[in-house]
Design a protein around this motif. Structure first.
Motif, PDB file in Angstrom:
ATOM      1  N   GLU A 135     -31.933 -28.668  61.633  1.00 48.39           N
ATOM      2  CA  GLU A 135     -31.268 -28.139  62.827  1.00 48.39           C
ATOM      3  C   GLU A 135     -30.446 -29.212  63.533  1.00 48.39           C
ATOM      4  O   GLU A 135     -29.314 -28.965  63.965  1.00 48.39           O
ATOM      5  N   THR A 138     -27.312 -29.893  61.532  1.00 49.17           N
ATOM      6  CA  THR A 138     -26.367 -28.789  61.667  1.00 49.17           C
ATOM      7  C   THR A 138     -25.670 -28.828  63.015  1.00 49.17           C
ATOM      8  O   THR A 138     -24.442 -28.676  63.113  1.00 49.17           O
ATOM      9  N   ARG A 139     -26.433 -29.048  64.069  1.00 43.81           N
ATOM     10  CA  ARG A 139     -25.833 -29.152  65.410  1.00 43.81           C
ATOM     11  C   ARG A 139     -24.870 -30.332  65.493  1.00 43.81           C
ATOM     12  O   ARG A 139     -23.816 -30.250  66.136  1.00 43.81           O
ATOM     13  N   GLU A 142     -21.713 -29.372  63.803  1.00 44.80           N
ATOM     14  CA  GLU A 142     -20.986 -28.430  64.654  1.00 44.80           C
ATOM     15  C   GLU A 142     -20.322 -29.148  65.824  1.00 44.80           C
ATOM     16  O   GLU A 142     -19.221 -28.792  66.250  1.00 44.80           O
ATOM     17  N   GLN A 171     -33.264 -25.940  54.545  1.00 42.08           N
ATOM     18  CA  GLN A 171     -32.372 -26.826  55.302  1.00 42.08           C
ATOM     19  C   GLN A 171     -31.281 -27.410  54.413  1.00 42.08           C
ATOM     20  O   GLN A 171     -30.203 -27.764  54.900  1.00 42.08           O
ATOM     21  N   LYS A 174     -28.601 -24.840  54.602  1.00 45.63           N
ATOM     22  CA  LYS A 174     -28.100 -24.742  55.977  1.00 45.63           C
ATOM     23  C   LYS A 174     -27.167 -25.903  56.316  1.00 45.63           C
ATOM     24  O   LYS A 174     -26.062 -25.706  56.836  1.00 45.63           O
ATOM     25  N   VAL A 175     -27.611 -27.122  56.005  1.00 46.20           N
ATOM     26  CA  VAL A 175     -26.791 -28.294  56.313  1.00 46.20           C
ATOM     27  C   VAL A 175     -25.557 -28.335  55.422  1.00 46.20           C
ATOM     28  O   VAL A 175     -24.457 -28.670  55.879  1.00 46.20           O
ATOM     29  N   ALA A 178     -22.898 -26.160  56.848  1.00 46.75           N
ATOM     30  CA  ALA A 178     -22.254 -26.784  58.012  1.00 46.75           C
ATOM     31  C   ALA A 178     -21.243 -27.833  57.562  1.00 46.75           C
ATOM     32  O   ALA A 178     -20.148 -27.964  58.146  1.00 46.75           O
TER      33      ALA A 178
END
Length: 273
Positions: A135, A138-139, A142, A171, A174-175, A178
């Motif tokens: 997370e 990813t943030r 972003e 993850q 997910k990453v 991103a």
């Protein structure tokens, strides 16, 4: 066990000792002297591991680093328990490192250029990537996309965090997604691979940089050399899975000495933005 694995299994002395044993040449070094040399052995040039705080000092301009998402911390989604419970392992890791998780993320400048910086902390459960690390990465990506600033991530990890099972493995996707959004928008991503970069981290974000830059002698790969040797029943080539081996086989773009790393990153960023 291969010579490379034996070399890497050598442990240094406790952190409160004034002496450090070099894993490369086995020489005993004065801790303060080697810290002044950026944790690089003056005898053989072996790059010893850095703490995440030392990595901030190495890469970020003095006083420029601003941590983000510092309040995120792991829960226990699977109720995982081996010799001790997962929450206790996380508590002990926090106590040991003074950090909340295995990734420190923030914004800083590198020789005056603003970047989003992510740093894995191998001292925190082996730098393993669980849901919170995914997370935070990813943030951070972003944030880099929103501000259109380069993303730099220095990996030091044993891979996915087993205590979170499939949630940890998710993850990777997910990453990676991103990072693909960064690529589509033309925002640079530089991956810095340090010792060790293995498992699910190596199999995803660490090898997806627009440029992949490694420190000398770093162990980089999915499974460790000992596991591979035991699986295939053959002795691996000398230096297999080191930065230099991967450079020779086109898997990384540069191998850069630690003392030159910040200046090299600044030059690469200036070419890419």
């Amino acid at each position: 066990m291969s010579a490379q694995a034996r070399k890497r299994s050598t442990s240094v002395r406790p952190a409160d000792s004034p002496w450090v044993k070099c894993p490369g040449c086995q020489d005993i070094l004065f801790r303060k002297e080697i810290e002044r040399r950026l944790n690089v052995c003056p005898k053989c040039g072996h790059h010893l591991r850095l703490t995440v705080d030392q990595r901030v000092v190495l890469l970020a301009d003095r006083g420029s680093f601003e941590e983000i998402d510092a309040d995120l911390t792991s829960t226990d989604p699977l109720g995982f328990h081996d010799s001790i419970g997962y929450p206790e392992r996380v508590r002990l890791a926090k106590e040991k490192t003074g950090k909340q998780e295995a990734l420190l993320s923030g914004l800083c400048t590198i020789e005056g250029r603003r970047v989003a910086l992510g740093l894995f902390d191998f001292g925190f459960l082996g730098g393993s990537m669980g849901s919170v690390v995914g997370e935070k990465l990813t943030r951070l990506a972003e944030r880099a996309l929103a501000e259109r600033i380069p993303l730099v991530v220095a990996s030091a990890s044993g891979g996915a965090r087993m205590q979170e099972g499939i949630l940890s493995l998710m993850q990777m996707a997910k990453v990676s997604a991103a990072l693909e959004r960064l690529r589509e928008a033309g925002v640079p991503y530089i991956s810095v691979l340090t010792d060790p970069t293995t498992g699910g981290v190596a199999a995803s974000l660490a090898m997806l940089g627009d440029l992949n830059v490694a420190e000398p002698g770093a162990l980089i790969g999915f499974a460790g050399p000992r596991v591979i040797e035991q699986t295939i029943g053959h002795t691996l080539p000398e230096g297999f899975q080191t930065s230099e081996f991967l450079l020779a086989h086109g898997m990384v773009d540069l191998v850069v000495e630690r003392r030159l790393l910040k200046a090299t990153l600044a030059k690469l960023i200036s070419w890419m933005v």
